[in-house]
Scaffold this active site. Structure first.
Site, PDB file in Angstrom:
ATOM      1  N   ALA A  39      37.596  53.443  -2.983  1.00  0.00           N
ATOM      2  CA  ALA A  39      38.013  52.090  -2.620  1.00  0.00           C
ATOM      3  C   ALA A  39      39.500  51.902  -2.897  1.00  0.00           C
ATOM      4  O   ALA A  39      39.997  52.285  -3.966  1.00  0.00           O
ATOM      5  CB  ALA A  39      37.205  51.062  -3.408  1.00  0.00           C
TER       6      ALA A  39
ATOM      7  N   HIS B 196      31.033  43.972   0.971  1.00  0.00           N
ATOM      8  CA  HIS B 196      30.945  45.419   1.197  1.00  0.00           C
ATOM      9  C   HIS B 196      29.997  46.053   0.181  1.00  0.00           C
ATOM     10  O   HIS B 196      29.195  46.931   0.529  1.00  0.00           O
ATOM     11  CB  HIS B 196      32.334  46.052   1.096  1.00  0.00           C
TER      12      HIS B 196
ATOM     13  N   GLU C 265      37.778  53.442  -7.774  1.00  0.00           N
ATOM     14  CA  GLU C 265      38.852  52.575  -7.316  1.00  0.00           C
ATOM     15  C   GLU C 265      40.162  53.351  -7.372  1.00  0.00           C
ATOM     16  O   GLU C 265      40.602  53.777  -8.437  1.00  0.00           O
ATOM     17  CB  GLU C 265      38.920  51.319  -8.179  1.00  0.00           C
TER      18      GLU C 265
END
Length: 212
Positions: free
Chosen positions: A74, A90, A102
């Protein structure tokens, strides 16, 4: 919209089942999409489209049906409630078996360390904007590093990116630089990809390669 049972005729059937009756992708087991998509995705798949075009949903569907272990790289950074809600949407769509990393800036490192049946990198556009707004970033070096990581990733990767060059010319210099940089990145990703799909209004169009 009435649903007509699909005939297994390849790409056309995939589109009809996915977008006319998406609920069947989780109700039919093992469904025909799973049988076609599992272990058939190439090393690099590029999914490109405008904002809210359905590109992430298509990417998630392909990833869900490719394998059991799925890595989500992400790139979004949450600075306000609007982005928080979008990220939550999402997350709610993804089923079990997902692990999220992330990586708003260091996506290349995440890709090099990836160990999963499939990796979903969502999205290259936010990754690019993060770098453009980060002080001291060598954008050319960062892009080369990302492309190298994608090329050498140990597992298949789906990259989601935005098409930003089909609208009017932005009025400010930063937006124009971003549009040019995004265009160059998209060209490089498309060149390196084995499968490239453009999504418009939820409808996929294969630009390169063959839909599994």
């Amino acid at each position: 919209m009435p649903y007509h049972p699909p005939v297994d005729d390849g790409q056309c059937t995939f589109r009809c089942t996915l977008f006319c009756a998406p609920e069947l992708s989780t109700q039919i087991g093992p469904n025909w999409i799973t049988k076609k998509a599992r272990n058939l995705l190439p090393e690099l798949t590029l999914i490109i489209g405008g904002a809210a075009s359905g590109k992430s949903r298509l990417a998630e569907t392909l990833a869900e049906n490719h394998g059991n272990t799925k890595l989500y790289v992400a790139t979004a950074q949450i600075f306000d409630e609007e982005m928080a809600q979008k990220v939550a949407q999402h997350q709610d769509r993804r089923l079990s078996g997902w692990h999220t990393i992330e990586a708003p800036l260091n996506a290349a490192d995440a890709l090099r360390q990836a160990a999963a049946d499939i990796v979903l990198f969502d999205c290259a556009t936010l990754w690019l904007s993060n770098h453009m707004l980060s002080e001291g970033t060598d954008l050319g070096a960062a892009q080369a590093d990302l492309l190298d990581a994608l090329k050498n990733c140990a597992c298949p990767v789906i990259v989601v990116t935005n098409e930003v060059g089909e609208g009017i010319v932005p009025e400010n210099a930063l937006a124009r630089r971003f549009r040019e940089a995004q265009g160059r990145l998209n060209i490089a990703l498309a060149e390196q990809s084995i499968l490239a799909i453009k999504v418009t209004a939820g409808l996929p169009q294969v630009l390169k390669g063959q839909m599994p």
